[in-house]
Scaffold this active site. Structure first.
Site, PDB file in Angstrom:
ATOM      1  N   SER A 130       0.798  -1.337   0.019  1.00 10.08           N
ATOM      2  CA  SER A 130      -0.007  -0.010   0.125  1.00 10.08           C
ATOM      3  C   SER A 130       0.918   1.282  -0.200  1.00 10.08           C
ATOM      4  O   SER A 130       1.864   1.249   0.582  1.00 10.08           O
ATOM      5  CB  SER A 130      -0.876   0.006   1.193  1.00 10.08           C
ATOM      6  OG  SER A 130      -1.608   1.055   1.557  1.00 10.08           O
ATOM      7  N   TYR A 157      -2.527  -0.096  10.002  1.00 10.80           N
ATOM      8  CA  TYR A 157      -2.767  -0.742   8.645  1.00 10.80           C
ATOM      9  C   TYR A 157      -1.279  -0.622   7.889  1.00 10.80           C
ATOM     10  O   TYR A 157      -1.075  -1.657   7.417  1.00 10.80           O
ATOM     11  CB  TYR A 157      -3.958  -0.181   8.032  1.00 10.80           C
ATOM     12  CG  TYR A 157      -4.115  -0.461   6.450  1.00 10.80           C
ATOM     13  CD1 TYR A 157      -4.337  -1.741   5.998  1.00 10.80           C
ATOM     14  CD2 TYR A 157      -3.652   0.412   5.396  1.00 10.80           C
ATOM     15  CE1 TYR A 157      -4.193  -2.095   4.699  1.00 10.80           C
ATOM     16  CE2 TYR A 157      -3.641   0.291   4.198  1.00 10.80           C
ATOM     17  CZ  TYR A 157      -3.891  -1.126   3.844  1.00 10.80           C
ATOM     18  OH  TYR A 157      -4.012  -1.322   2.405  1.00 10.80           O
TER      19      TYR A 157
END
Length: 326
Positions: A130, A157
């Protein structure tokens, strides 16, 4: 021809689109997904229905962390390539549900690594990372580069995604199998995730409800259309690294757009104006994402094709059809 490709997270947004692209070019695809309720499972089931109707697709509903499951799928189907897209997504969700990320992202990635390293004749593991790993950054004249430090995540995350990259680097060195980590930048489009801003904004605008605009709109994202993302995923899969090599590649549009411009573009596609409520920055969020995609371009010829206005127009058409709204 190579054996089938295992796609984890096949009921997810990117997994669904990637599986279709692989099937389109004559590949066989084995999909796995737990189909949890992080967002509407009916949307995930609808995505799956478009895949299970096709020849060459086999689906297994299950948790990738289950001991031995991925190894059994690889062995039973003769898999030598894996596209690992299963993960617990969402920056804000990680604030309230941290252990979901420990399970799905950390234990899940480790389960895939262990299965791949024991698989005979294994060729290539491609996995999702990501843009969140870059942390808080200013938007300079160039995009975020894979060589930039990624040592200060601002959400759990992001920390799990960076941890997965480090785990893969260690496994590539120890066990000598090729791996590619893909740092996705704000994927959007038809069949997308309801927790993403453009999706939830569409829902609320059509209902006549106000939208919350965080950091009072002073944000920018490198919005990347789903078809362009899949171009990058499949291109990376086809370009196998050297034995024992672990590489990281950005996949983005490389043209960041301000949040207020995105909202204006969405309003135009919907033919309606949003009622905006300005809010402060959310914990764990970042002000800007901006991809330098030169490495991926040099490797595969990757070049994004769908600009935001066209992409949001396509999304709105899909949304109206899927949800049967005017």
């Amino acid at each position: 021809m190579n054996g089938p490709v295992l796609v984890t997270g096949a009921a997810g947004f990117v997994g669904h689109a990637t599986a279709h692209r692989l099937l389109d070019r004559g590949e066989r695809v084995v999909g796995i997904d737990i189909v949890n309720d992080y967002y509407d499972p009916a949307l995930k089931d609808a995505r799956l229905a478009t895949l299970t109707a096709r020849d060459g697709f086999t689906f297994h509903r299950g948790d990738i962390v289950e001991p031995g499951l991925i190894a059994r799928l690889i062995a039973d189907h003769g898999v030598t390539r894996v596209v690992h897209l299963a993960a617990q997504a969402g920056v804000r969700y990680s604030i309230d549900n941290p252990f979901a990320y420990q399970h799905a992202n950390l234990a899940g990635h480790l389960a895939v690594l262990e299965a791949c390293r024991h698989a005979p004749g294994f060729v290539h593991l491609v996995y999702a990372s990501s843009s969140s790993v870059y942390g808080e950054r200013e938007m300079g004249e160039r995009g975020f580069s894979e060589s930039d430090a990624a040592v200060a995540p601002v959400s759990l995350y992001a920390a799990t995604k960076r941890s997965c990259e480090l785990m893969s680097a260690a496994y590539a060195k120890l066990y000598r199998f090729p791996q590619t980590g893909l740092r996705f930048f704000t994927v959007y489009g038809p069949w997308g995730r309801p927790d993403m801003a453009y999706f939830s904004f569409t829902d609320r605008i059509l209902r006549g409800e106000p939208i919350e605009v965080f950091n009072e709109g002073r944000m920018a994202r490198d919005f990347t259309y789903i078809d362009d993302i899949v171009d990058g995923v499949v291109g990376a899969l086809d370009h196998v690294p050297e034995r024992g090599e672990h590489r990281l590649l950005n996949i983005g549009d490389s043209h960041p757009v301000s949040l207020m411009e995105m909202i204006a573009t969405l309003e135009s596609a919907l033919g309606r104006e949003a009622v905006k409520q300005m809010r402060p920055m959310q914990p764990g969020d970042v002000p800007v994402t901006f991809a330098d995609v030169s490495r991926l371009h040099a490797l595969t010829g990757y070049r994004p094709k769908v600009m935001l206005a066209e992409g949001l127009t396509r999304f709105v058409a899909w949304y109206r059809d899927y949800y049967r709204v005017g």
